[in-house]
Design an enzyme around this catalytic site. Structure first.
Site, PDB file in Angstrom:
ATOM      1  CD  GLU A 224       1.494  47.525  43.860  1.00  0.00           C
ATOM      2  OE1 GLU A 224       0.671  47.375  43.005  1.00  0.00           O
ATOM      3  OE2 GLU A 224       2.797  46.967  43.764  1.00  0.00           O
TER       4      GLU A 224
ATOM      5  CD  GLU B 225      -1.975  45.057  40.254  1.00  0.00           C
ATOM      6  OE1 GLU B 225      -2.480  44.363  41.139  1.00  0.00           O
ATOM      7  OE2 GLU B 225      -1.946  46.320  40.471  1.00  0.00           O
TER       8      GLU B 225
END
Length: 275
Positions: free
Chosen positions: A148, A128
């Site tokens: 995640e 990210e």
């Protein structure tokens, strides 16, 4: 070097390969190379995981980039074997900063180009960070992924909506839903990586790309970047963050999250309950 300033002895024309990554205890190091600011993550013992010190360091470095008229571009680099393994699950990433938001960078509105130089793994929050940059230079040994869902979480630092904007939709869904990694060759073929290089050369090539950009009219570059990023990211990205944070808030109360974190710490396979 201080995480709040550049090395005064390397104002111009420094050699980042001999200065960054020396492990002097700072979480983020900076160095000026002509009109480019090199920003180096430096938590090798923690695989450059984002903690409060990294957030503060990134925020200070990017504030410097934005506020210093002599700086026209920046390169964000990780370590020689790991770019960034994501958020620090023990310490957390710290509070969002006023100008940069999450990790001091994720929600930042920049006017100057930011190039990522990637060696090794960029996972979760590390990927990210790349999605918050404008260009990516990667070693052939680099890997990218969103693990995640394997912990009971989602890619809440912009990954759930930025990945589908820069990758084909099915590929973005594949990364987000499987938790598997993508190698650098595939990332380059798909257009995510701008320059694919031999191991150890990502920073040098990123600096060359930055030098090319800095050879152009800086105001024209900034105006162009603003319009391009508005088209790519959309004018209402703040709404995307709100929805992402709301979804994460629901996940934080699930039994699956507690199980995912416990399984990660105990190095075993999680036993999901779906609640």
């Amino acid at each position: 070097m201080s995480e709040h300033s550049t090395d005064p002895g390397a104002e111009r024309g420094g050699d980042p390969s001999s200065t960054l990554g020396e492990g002097d205890g700072t979480a983020v190091q900076t160095l000026r190379v002509d009109r480019t600011l090199v920003i180096g993550l430096d938590r090798p013992a923690k695989r450059n995981a984002i903690n409060p010190a990294v957030t503060r360091g990134l925020d200070a470095a990017l504030n410097l980039l934005e506020d210093d008229d002599d700086l026209w571009c920046a390169v964000l680099a990780g370590g020689p074997t790991v770019f960034c393994a994501g958020a620090d699950l023990v310490e957390g990433v710290g509070e969002p900063t006023p100008r940069g938001g999450i990790a001091g960078i994720i929600e930042r509105r920049r006017t100057k180009p930011l190039i990522a130089a990637v060696e090794g793994a960029a996972l979760g929050g590390g990927l990210e960070l790349l999605l918050a940059c404008d260009l990516v230079v990667a070693s052939r040994e680099a890997t990218f992924g969103f693990p995640e869902v394997r912990r009971g979480l989602l890619a809440d630092f912009g990954g759930v909506f930025r990945a589908p904007r820069v990758l084909p939709a099915n590929v973005a869904r594949e990364l987000l839903l499987t938790g598997e990694t993508m190698d650098a060759d595939r990332a380059e073929r798909l257009g995510f990586v701008n320059r694919l290089v031999e191991p150890g050369l990502a920073l040098d090539v990123a600096l060359g790309l930055a030098a090319t950009i800095c050879g152009n009219a800086p105001v024209a570059v900034r105006e162009t970047l603003a319009l391009a990023n508005r088209e790519i990211n959309g004018a209402a990205e703040a709404d995307d963050f709100d929805r992402s944070h709301e979804a994460l808030g629901r996940l934080l109360h699930t039994e699956d999250l507690a199980e995912g974190v416990a399984a990660f710490r105990e190095r075993r396979s999680p036993q999901w309950r779906g609640r």
